[in-house]
Design an enzyme around this catalytic site. Structure first.
Site, PDB file in Angstrom:
ATOM      1  NE  ARG A   1      48.543  68.723 -13.472  1.00 50.67           N
ATOM      2  CZ  ARG A   1      49.117  69.386 -14.484  1.00 50.67           C
ATOM      3  NH1 ARG A   1      50.416  69.349 -14.654  1.00 50.67           N
ATOM      4  NH2 ARG A   1      48.390  70.072 -15.336  1.00 50.67           N
TER       5      ARG A   1
ATOM      6  CG  HIS B   1      44.456  68.911 -18.623  1.00 53.30           C
ATOM      7  ND1 HIS B   1      44.205  69.566 -17.437  1.00 53.30           N
ATOM      8  CD2 HIS B   1      45.621  69.459 -19.108  1.00 53.30           C
ATOM      9  CE1 HIS B   1      45.155  70.453 -17.219  1.00 53.30           C
ATOM     10  NE2 HIS B   1      46.021  70.414 -18.215  1.00 53.30           N
TER      11      HIS B   1
ATOM     12  CD  GLN C   1      45.559  73.567 -21.582  1.00 55.34           C
ATOM     13  OE1 GLN C   1      46.346  73.481 -20.653  1.00 55.34           O
ATOM     14  NE2 GLN C   1      45.518  74.624 -22.372  1.00 55.34           N
TER      15      GLN C   1
ATOM     16  CG  ASP D   1      49.190  66.732 -25.026  1.00 59.38           C
ATOM     17  OD1 ASP D   1      50.153  67.413 -24.642  1.00 59.38           O
ATOM     18  OD2 ASP D   1      48.492  66.043 -24.243  1.00 59.38           O
TER      19      ASP D   1
ATOM     20  CB  CYS E   1      47.663  71.679 -23.295  1.00 61.11           C
ATOM     21  SG  CYS E   1      48.601  70.140 -23.204  1.00 61.11           S
TER      22      CYS E   1
ATOM     23  NE  ARG F   1      44.848  75.555 -17.589  1.00 62.42           N
ATOM     24  CZ  ARG F   1      45.643  74.583 -17.134  1.00 62.42           C
ATOM     25  NH1 ARG F   1      46.643  74.160 -17.885  1.00 62.42           N
ATOM     26  NH2 ARG F   1      45.424  73.989 -15.974  1.00 62.42           N
TER      27      ARG F   1
HETATM   28  N1   CP Z   1      49.031  72.614 -19.796  1.00 60.88           N
HETATM   29  C1   CP Z   1      49.293  72.307 -18.522  1.00 60.88           C
HETATM   30  O1   CP Z   1      48.475  71.760 -17.777  1.00 60.88           O
HETATM   31  O2   CP Z   1      50.539  72.697 -18.106  1.00 60.88           O
HETATM   32  P1   CP Z   1      51.249  72.326 -16.745  1.00 60.88           P
HETATM   33  O3   CP Z   1      51.554  70.858 -16.760  1.00 60.88           O
HETATM   34  O4   CP Z   1      52.495  73.176 -16.745  1.00 60.88           O
HETATM   35  O5   CP Z   1      50.350  72.678 -15.588  1.00 60.88           O
HETATM   36  N1  NVA Z   2      48.942  64.869 -21.920  1.00 58.15           N
HETATM   37  C1  NVA Z   2      49.879  65.638 -21.128  1.00 58.15           C
HETATM   38  C2  NVA Z   2      49.299  66.985 -20.790  1.00 58.15           C
HETATM   39  C3  NVA Z   2      50.206  67.869 -19.978  1.00 58.15           C
HETATM   40  C4  NVA Z   2      49.592  69.164 -19.602  1.00 58.15           C
HETATM   41  C5  NVA Z   2      50.215  64.864 -19.859  1.00 58.15           C
HETATM   42  O1  NVA Z   2      49.322  64.259 -19.261  1.00 58.15           O
HETATM   43  O2  NVA Z   2      51.389  64.854 -19.489  1.00 58.15           O
END
Ligand code: CP
Ligand code: NVA
Length: 301
Positions: free
Chosen positions: A104, A131, A134, A219, A259, A287
């Protein structure tokens, strides 16, 4: 290097994606029945987190444990990655020991470079651009609640961000229509728009975008790394809150997804996210099941 990576949803074909979603549902049922299934005994997933996470970290850790393997959490704060060790070197070293690596990070190019130098599969646990994990969970959730999504209309409300981009990929792969309602200046990236043009429509009016829709998704207004833009974004996105009025424009059996983490009173009202059309808790739990299907797909011969 010949490892199969999962950096964007489009690393799967339509058929592979569909099969994976059905497999996730089967794995979930198997777990519910108390059956043990450990295809990754003694295998190790290394997880590099350069941004915060609750769901992604826990779902991968629990998934590996249920599969009989292990997961290692690595953060830049306490690894050499945070002290400037080159990505290429880190990828070579981690992949010489672990069987799979989840990353990540911020720039998408970083995970691409990491994958280039990894001898084992690399999974995208979120970048600024996409992502994909997700979307596996979201599409599994739709399938469980409403059946195949092919031919349906999905509406994305809010920022043209990483989640929106992955929805655009899903629209193309699973053949549904995606209405994207975002304020001017917050459109999805041009390269994503061009690649998915046949399945998407960008609109400014959230009411128009929600009309007869089967699934409404939103989101956060400011993603990780955009914290200093919060105030400006709150103004730009104010007309884009998903409210009960907006849900009422959609089809009567429309679902709501997010998400998470969510901000009640910003991108979604409490009434909607905590209401009867919301499937966010199933979506979060999935997930686990969807990523187990992904790990099995990438690692089990
Ligand atoms: N939706 C999602 O990716 O959550 P986290 O940031 O908690 O991993
Ligand atoms: N768009 C958000 C998603 C978090 C899971 C971010 O990147 O922070």
């Amino acid at each position: 290097m010949t490892a199969r990576h999962f950096l964007t949803l489009t690393d799967l074909s339509s058929d592979e994606l569909s099969a994976l979603l059905h497999r996730a549902i089967a794995l979930k049922a198997q777990l519910r029945n108390g059956e043990s299934y450990q295809p990754l005994k003694n295998r190790v997933l290394a997880m590099v987190f350069e941004k915060s996470s609750t769901r992604t970290r826990v779902s991968f850790e629990v998934g590996m444990a249920q599969f009989g393997g292990y997961a290692i959490f690595l953060s830049p704060r306490d690894t050499q990655l945070g002290r400037g060790e080159p990505i290429e070197d880190s990828a070579r070293v981690l992949s010489s020991m672990a069987d799979c690596i989840m990353v990540r990070t911020f720039e998408h190019e970083k995970i691409e470079r990491f994958a280039e130098f990894s001898s084992v599969p690399v999974i995208n646990g979120l970048t600024d651009e996409v992502h994909p994990c997700q979307l596996l969970a979201d599409m599994q959730t739709y399938l469980e609640h409403r059946g195949e999504i092919r031919g349906k209309t999905v509406t994305w409300i809010g920022d043209g961000n990483n989640m929106c981009h992955s929805y655009m990929h899903a629209a193309q792969l699973l053949d549904f229509k995606l209405n994207i309602a975002c304020p001017e200046g917050y459109d999805p990236g041009q390269e994503f728009v061009e690649a998915t043009a046949s399945h998407i429509e960008i609109m400014r009016d959230p009411v128009m975008a929600c009309k007869d829709s089967d699934l409404i998704v939103t989101d956060v207004w400011a993603s990780m790394g955009q914290e200093e833009e919060q105030a400006r974004r709150e103004t730009a996105f104010a007309p884009y809150q998903v409210t009960a009025d907006l849900m009422n424009v959609a089809s009567t059996d429309a679902l709501f997804m997010h998400c998470l983490p969510a901000h009640r009173g910003e991108e979604v009202s409490a009434e909607v996210i905590d209401g009867s059309q919301s499937v966010v808790w199933d979506e979060a739990e999935n997930r686990l099941h969807a990523q187990k299907a992904l790990l099995e797909f990438l690692l089990v011969e």
